[in-house]
Write a protein that holds these residues in place. Sequence first.
Motif, short mmCIF file in Angstrom:
data_model
loop_
_atom_site.label_atom_id
_atom_site.label_comp_id
_atom_site.label_asym_id
_atom_site.label_seq_id
_atom_site.Cartn_x
_atom_site.Cartn_y
_atom_site.Cartn_z
N PRO A 1 1.99 -11.84 60.43
CA PRO A 1 1.33 -11.23 59.27
C PRO A 1 1.56 -9.73 59.17
O PRO A 1 1.53 -9.15 58.08
CB PRO A 1 -0.16 -11.54 59.49
N ARG A 2 1.80 -9.07 60.32
CA ARG A 2 2.02 -7.62 60.30
C ARG A 2 3.33 -7.24 59.63
O ARG A 2 3.55 -6.07 59.31
CB ARG A 2 1.97 -7.09 61.73
N LEU A 3 4.20 -8.22 59.44
CA LEU A 3 5.43 -7.95 58.69
C LEU A 3 5.11 -7.44 57.30
O LEU A 3 5.82 -6.58 56.75
CB LEU A 3 6.27 -9.24 58.62
N PHE A 4 4.03 -7.95 56.70
CA PHE A 4 3.65 -7.58 55.35
C PHE A 4 2.76 -6.33 55.31
O PHE A 4 2.71 -5.64 54.30
CB PHE A 4 2.92 -8.73 54.66
N THR A 5 2.04 -6.07 56.40
CA THR A 5 1.10 -4.95 56.40
C THR A 5 1.62 -3.72 57.11
O THR A 5 1.17 -2.60 56.83
CB THR A 5 -0.22 -5.37 57.06
N SER A 6 2.56 -3.88 58.04
CA SER A 6 3.02 -2.76 58.86
C SER A 6 4.47 -2.38 58.64
O SER A 6 4.97 -1.48 59.31
CB SER A 6 2.80 -3.09 60.35
N THR A 7 5.16 -3.06 57.75
CA THR A 7 6.55 -2.73 57.46
C THR A 7 6.62 -2.12 56.06
O THR A 7 6.44 -2.82 55.07
CB THR A 7 7.44 -3.99 57.51
N PRO A 8 6.84 -0.80 55.96
CA PRO A 8 6.82 -0.14 54.66
C PRO A 8 7.79 -0.77 53.67
O PRO A 8 8.97 -0.97 53.96
CB PRO A 8 7.25 1.30 54.99
N GLY A 9 7.28 -1.11 52.51
CA GLY A 9 8.11 -1.61 51.42
C GLY A 9 8.40 -3.09 51.44
O GLY A 9 8.91 -3.63 50.45
N TYR A 10 8.09 -3.79 52.55
CA TYR A 10 8.47 -5.20 52.62
C TYR A 10 7.67 -6.06 51.65
O TYR A 10 8.26 -6.86 50.90
CB TYR A 10 8.30 -5.74 54.05
N ALA A 11 6.35 -5.91 51.64
CA ALA A 11 5.52 -6.77 50.79
C ALA A 11 5.85 -6.56 49.31
O ALA A 11 6.01 -7.53 48.56
CB ALA A 11 4.04 -6.49 51.05
N THR A 12 5.98 -5.29 48.90
CA THR A 12 6.29 -5.02 47.49
C THR A 12 7.69 -5.49 47.14
O THR A 12 7.91 -6.07 46.07
CB THR A 12 6.17 -3.51 47.21
N GLY A 13 8.65 -5.26 48.05
CA GLY A 13 10.02 -5.69 47.78
C GLY A 13 10.14 -7.19 47.67
O GLY A 13 10.86 -7.72 46.81
N ALA A 14 9.42 -7.93 48.54
CA ALA A 14 9.46 -9.38 48.47
C ALA A 14 8.81 -9.89 47.18
O ALA A 14 9.32 -10.82 46.54
CB ALA A 14 8.74 -9.98 49.69
#
Length: 491
Positions: free
Chosen positions: A272-285
Amino acid sequence: MTPSEEDTTQPDPRRWKALAVTLAAGFMSLLDVSIVNVALPSIQRGLDATSGEVQWVVSGYALTFGLMLVSGGRLGDALGRRRMFILALSAFVLTSALAGAAPDEVTLVLARLLQGFAAGMLTPQNTGLIQDLFQGAERGKAFGLFGATVGISTAVGPVLGGLIIAGFGEQDGWRWVFFVNVPIGAVAVLLAARLLPKERPRGRRLRAEIDLLGMLLLGLAVLGVLLPLVQSEQGGLGRLWWMFPLAAVFGFAFVCWERRRVRRECPPLLDPRLFTSTPGYATGASLGAMYFCGFAGIWLVFALFFQQGLGYSPLESGLAVTPFAVGSAVSAAVAGRLVARWRRRLTVTGLVLVATGLAAVALIVLLVPADREGAAVALPLLVAGIGGGMVISPNTTMTLERVPPGLAGVAGGALQTGQRIGTAIGTAVLASVFHAVAAQGRYPAALSVAMLCAVGFVGCALALAVVELRREPHRKRGKSAQKVTASGPFE
């Protein structure tokens, strides 16, 4: 491995050749999402099948493809990307041969389901291998080439499908849509075995790294979303609506289970931290998923309009949308070189061009006589294609650039899963709108309304791109927000 250690690692001298092999294989698997659309009438006649049975040739592949992406990425992270790539590509070649030789519609649908599983395991290995083989500016360029492959493979599918059917004939030409994968894939397997770097044995922790319950929960959640959508033309939304709330339950259970594994320091399927701790990942996905709602949904609509509305052959239908493919191919190559400098400004510009081009198509088909519509939409499709090449490639690069290498496969799989769901949503919405209006015999109006729906999806993606553009100046560029440690990718 720390970032400093990664930077000093000697790059593999065969990395660009290896990338070419993996992208060729990825191109085939992604191409099979769209190339079959123009072959459906030929398949129906050749096998004397019903329209519902033939539709499963497309939807079955899309369904199993989407189901396997995240799990395939995680298996590559755990078992080794080279091993998974060769295994998945070999399975893709064999199932392609089975599909081409299918004696009846049941065998063909089964082959396509298995082919989708193989493609879902194959595609996420590309992103993981890029993280393994490249560093620094080269990694951005490699991700740009991967993003270009994703966009171009979807856009050129109708063209190649039409050419193959025209070359081999209406009766059995559809078989060569699948057979063409066999020699190309076989060569790619041999080259992959020679060029891809070998991994070290993982030791006794391998079984603990495979999150079987997570795979099951996520698979059920994705199935609950995709199945009603891919069956929408056969009344799937009305019959299977109950699967959406069920998917939400399984999705919630999946998130809870993954957080529990993180707390216990067990490798999760999708951290889950892939979406909360990786800048830009959640928005880009999210941006990629929303763009694919509009982008991937237009190809079936164009095939229906040109073949049913205007009486075009499959080849003529494919050639009519060639300007989009050409524009996308050229701009994707250029965008891959400019993404390091222009970053999200490229994505915003590209989305504006896509929306402008599709809106122009919606207007032109209402104003131009039917015998001139194919030529009249060429220029706006070229504009939209130029914009499309500036969206997928840069967005893929910027979404994945800060992902820790240990999560590269699953991150790429999650990104692709969003795009598959976006494709299913867009195809269902645009095809439903098109059929509703075309049922009245108003094909130009049907295409116009469908294009305006696509513009709406692209506009939502544009809003996300603008949000991300405004966030960028506040981030430290070029630095990962995570460190890869012995216990996992996040500290």
